[in-house]
Design a protein around this motif. Sequence first.
Motif, PDB file in Angstrom:
ATOM      1  N   GLU A 167       0.718  -1.159   0.142  1.00 50.40           N
ATOM      2  CA  GLU A 167      -0.011  -0.024   0.144  1.00 50.40           C
ATOM      3  C   GLU A 167       0.803   1.063   0.109  1.00 50.40           C
ATOM      4  N   ARG A 262      -4.874   7.042  -0.700  1.00 47.90           N
ATOM      5  CA  ARG A 262      -4.335   5.573  -0.530  1.00 47.90           C
ATOM      6  C   ARG A 262      -4.313   4.819  -1.585  1.00 47.90           C
ATOM      7  N   ILE A 264      -2.882   0.943  -3.752  1.00 47.20           N
ATOM      8  CA  ILE A 264      -2.430  -0.449  -3.686  1.00 47.20           C
ATOM      9  C   ILE A 264      -1.648  -1.009  -4.608  1.00 47.20           C
ATOM     10  N   SER A 280      -6.095  -7.264   3.534  1.00 49.69           N
ATOM     11  CA  SER A 280      -7.449  -6.764   2.875  1.00 49.69           C
ATOM     12  C   SER A 280      -8.166  -7.886   2.547  1.00 49.69           C
ATOM     13  N   ASP A 326     -10.320  -3.997   5.358  1.00 49.11           N
ATOM     14  CA  ASP A 326      -8.899  -3.735   5.733  1.00 49.11           C
ATOM     15  C   ASP A 326      -8.704  -4.108   7.318  1.00 49.11           C
TER      16      ASP A 326
END
Lengths: 361, 361
Positions: A167, A262, A264, A280, A326
């Motif tokens: 992330e 954010r 990923i 996740s 998450d």
Amino acid sequence: MAEPTLEQLREQIDGLDEQLQGLLNKRAELAQKVADVKIATDGDAVFYRPEREAQVLRQVKARNTGPLDAETIARLFREIMSACLALEQRLKVAFLGPEGTFTQQAALKHFGHAVETISLAAIDDVFREVASGAAHYGVVPVENSTEGVINHTLDSFMESPLKICGEVDLRIHHHLMLSEHTQLDKITRIYSHQQTLAQCRKWLDTNMPRVERIAVSSNAQAARRLKDEWNAAAIAGDIAADLYDLKILHRNIEDTPDNTTRFIIIGHEEVPPSGEDKSSLLVRMKNRPGALYHVLKPFKDAGVDLTRVESRPSRSGNWSYVFFIDFEGHRDDENVQAVLAALEREALDVRLLGSYPRAVL
Amino acid sequence: MAEPTLEQLREQIDGLDEQLQGLLNKRAELAQKVADVKIATDGDAVFYRPEREAQVLRQVKARNTGPLDAETIARLFREIMSACLALEQRLKVAFLGPEGTFTQQAALKHFGHAVETISLAAIDDVFREVASGAAHYGVVPVENSTEGVINHTLDSFMESPLKICGEVDLRIHHHLMLSEHTQLDKITRIYSHQQTLAQCRKWLDTNMPRVERIAVSSNAQAARRLKDEWNAAAIAGDIAADLYDLKILHRNIEDTPDNTTRFIIIGHEEVPPSGEDKSSLLVRMKNRPGALYHVLKPFKDAGVDLTRVESRPSRSGNWSYVFFIDFEGHRDDENVQAVLAALEREALDVRLLGSYPRAVL
């Protein structure tokens, strides 16, 4: 004792640079040996180890005494590791383009600059490029609250076997901007995404209390509107200002200085524990009363901290819901395994999308 | 002796990283002392010294033994210097936007990532931002043969007291691209800028000999055209493919692999000699027969090598011409001073735009 002269200091720096260079090349040699060992033990060796990189960066930050701050020196080590890795394998990283977006910034922040980035036009394309092996990893936004792309990313996971293996958090700034037609003393409304307006509420209350705030579908949309209006301003980011040729009147007007978005990292491998990990999860539940309660209870029972929960209707039927969750911890942790076992009993489907090191930089 | 295990190698890397970190912080301390000395001797001290940075990078490249290649390790030192400098002063660098263009890449390549970049919509704006002091330096393209922006930059110099204090070369790649409407087996024409078509001639002769080549005003323009045509392809760069959502069919089809575009750094200070320097000159001549000969003769007489000559009509009158000339050497060199003195006698106006280190990276 006399202070050293500029000349003397520069000689010291030159000597030090020579040592630094020696160590950097020594490090690259060791990295090559690591690769050799990996190849000897496993023909299909994986050179990039996210958990190991996270550990190195954490160690660098923890022992840092300055004067370079921990963030800066970790960034330098990111580049050093990126350069050493490129000796073995030049990583190809696909990202949601176009060039110059936050997603590209996120990719370079995570992988360093010694990778090849591939800009793609849609989140689906990033998934496909990684799935086909044309790119080693992909970077997609997952919590870009102002542009609403999160749904595409989550939907893509429903149909893809790819894993989350990292992330990235990026700091995002909002600016008040005008077009060339705007008459500064006649501004009666401000456009932006609702979320952005909320994030700048205090600044607006103080500085433009009488101006009407109008929520539109995205910050880019807000910026676009200014083209035809002489009595409006917009709140958006640098990229929108560039794109629509707007003038930034006030920079960084967000109330909370650490407004982040954010992203990923998607890839093929499962990442071993790094010591500080997140996971996740995708859970599909029958749409019955108390579904959310049943999803969340196992986490509470096992003492696993949630960091985010999103729910949305499943595409595969009208009567089920999908939750994206998450949480803190790694698939190998005992309490996480307890949660997964409990969810298996409750849910139609449980899929761990990945366990990965918490963002270090 | 047994080969070291992965574990042992990683321990060695950890130990080495600790030493590296110590040296990096020591270097930052020395850089702070340099700044202190500068402040003590000059209240209005200049912390960024292009000639010194060029010397350090050249030294790094010259003494490099690998395994990291000279280019990679110089790039790491660029970032190290950038981080050390940021402790004293975070440089603000204005560039011709939008974000994600080659000009931003050039700015980051030259200054490292520890600077603040400011994206501006026009070359004039970059000059103004630097002239006003809002940015310390500016980065503008000067030899982007395919987009024709060079003229704006040269014109801006005619009206600005700013100096050139650096140059950056970026490698540029061209790709063959299609739109979603394009029928691959029915392509009858290819659009691109004339210069780009020339740069890809061999590839086109070999791979698409029967397709008509049509020169348009810019590669971006070529990419834009595909939107409405089903029997055409375009040659352009990554950014254009992104912008117009095109699919890249063949990458890097340019005949010469080192196709570069040139950018210059503009600022307020004159840069002392670095040992390997170039200079840029603006000469205004009366429009009489043999004007070019009279401009170039002094260079030949003094043994100064020219690297580029551009001529264009002066804005300030119909009967004079302006020459922009790049050459090897520094304003402090004797033979360069001889050239300048000779030109003063021939020309209406002679202005040295700057002497600066030849691009290292």
